[in-house]
Write an enzyme that holds these catalytic residues in place. Structure first.
Site, PDB file in Angstrom:
ATOM      1  N   LYS A  66      27.972  71.698  48.873  1.00 31.01           N
ATOM      2  CA  LYS A  66      27.444  70.343  49.042  1.00 31.01           C
ATOM      3  C   LYS A  66      25.925  70.353  49.173  1.00 31.01           C
ATOM      4  O   LYS A  66      25.228  69.513  48.592  1.00 31.01           O
ATOM      5  CB  LYS A  66      28.064  69.689  50.275  1.00 31.01           C
ATOM      6  CG  LYS A  66      29.528  69.305  50.108  1.00 31.01           C
ATOM      7  CD  LYS A  66      30.032  68.590  51.347  1.00 31.01           C
ATOM      8  CE  LYS A  66      31.455  68.107  51.181  1.00 31.01           C
ATOM      9  NZ  LYS A  66      31.942  67.359  52.364  1.00 31.01           N
ATOM     10  N   CYS A 107      27.518  69.790  55.111  1.00 31.25           N
ATOM     11  CA  CYS A 107      28.582  70.033  56.098  1.00 31.25           C
ATOM     12  C   CYS A 107      29.946  69.796  55.471  1.00 31.25           C
ATOM     13  O   CYS A 107      30.093  68.985  54.558  1.00 31.25           O
ATOM     14  CB  CYS A 107      28.464  69.076  57.283  1.00 31.25           C
ATOM     15  SG  CYS A 107      27.090  69.345  58.372  1.00 31.25           S
ATOM     16  N   ASP A 108      30.921  70.484  56.006  1.00 25.48           N
ATOM     17  CA  ASP A 108      32.301  70.174  55.655  1.00 25.48           C
ATOM     18  C   ASP A 108      33.191  70.620  56.807  1.00 25.48           C
ATOM     19  O   ASP A 108      32.874  71.590  57.507  1.00 25.48           O
ATOM     20  CB  ASP A 108      32.730  70.864  54.366  1.00 25.48           C
ATOM     21  CG  ASP A 108      33.938  70.176  53.753  1.00 25.48           C
ATOM     22  OD1 ASP A 108      33.734  69.190  53.013  1.00 25.48           O
ATOM     23  OD2 ASP A 108      35.077  70.595  54.016  1.00 25.48           O
ATOM     24  N   SER A 109      34.281  69.902  56.999  1.00 24.60           N
ATOM     25  CA  SER A 109      35.198  70.213  58.097  1.00 24.60           C
ATOM     26  C   SER A 109      36.623  70.352  57.596  1.00 24.60           C
ATOM     27  O   SER A 109      37.017  69.698  56.621  1.00 24.60           O
ATOM     28  CB  SER A 109      35.157  69.107  59.165  1.00 24.60           C
ATOM     29  OG  SER A 109      33.882  68.954  59.724  1.00 24.60           O
TER      30      SER A 109
END
Length: 211
Positions: free
Chosen positions: A50, A74-76
């Protein structure tokens, strides 16, 4: 100014909370192309993907070198008993997962990829590789025992379908969380302590509390 490479409203609210002025650039990174079974590695690669996608857009627009100081991808995802739970695809999947999660615990992992936009470099590879840091912050979450009525009622709202694991701790989903062990903001979408520490690393703490 700061760039957030995420369309997440929850992450944007976290940045507003600490008065970090920012621009949102939604990445074109195709998350479906990444078939990685390890949750820690996957969330780390997603965050980098990203960030690099947003950085490419900035460079193409000729803004990266003179307008912004830092960029964050960010990624979760939620890990439950070794299985990766991303955003639920439908109501049936959400209900099935919640029945398994009820009274149990799992881990919310958020990958962070921070890039300091160095004016001395002009190409994407040099900026991303030489002026970046990455990290995964994990928070353990323990859920309450839920009735089928509670699960079905929550599944009838729109809230859980845009959240990793199918719950929003800052919303109605917070009713179903017994306790957490770790960073609270990480469960929402990014770890504010991680961000603060790494902005300081690049001498960019001035961006914080910029009211």
């Amino acid at each position: 100014m700061f760039v957030l490479a995420s369309a997440s409203k929850a992450r944007q609210k976290l940045l507003d909370q600490i008065a970090l002025r920012h621009k949102v650039i939604v990445s074109d990174f195709d998350e479906t192309q990444l078939q990685e079974p390890d949750p820690i590695l996957k969330v780390k690669l997603l965050a980098k993907g990203k960030a690099d996608s947003a950085l490419k857009k900035l460079i193409e627009e000729n803004h990266a070198l003179n307008t912004y100081q830092a960029l964050l991808g960010c990624d979760s995802l939620f890990e439950f008993k070794g299985e990766i739970f991303e955003k639920p695809i439908n109501k049936e999947q959400l209900i099935s997962r919640w029945k398994r999660m009820s009274g149990q615990s799992g881990f919310l992992h958020t990958g962070h990829y921070l890039i300091s936009l160095d004016n001395s470099k002009s190409d994407m590879e040099s900026i991303s590789q030489n002026n970046s840091c990455e990290g995964v912050v994990s928070t353990k979450i323990e859920f309450m025992n839920l009735s089928n009525f509670e699960i079905n009622k929550y599944a009838s709202t729109s809230e859980p379908y845009n959240c990793a694991g199918g719950f929003a701790i800052e919303g109605n989903g917070g009713l179903f969380i017994k306790k957490i062990d770790g960073c609270f903001s990480n469960v929402i979408g990014l770890s504010l302590p991680w961000l603060k520490n790494n902005l300081e690393k690049y001498g960019l703490s001035r961006l914080l509390l910029d009211r």
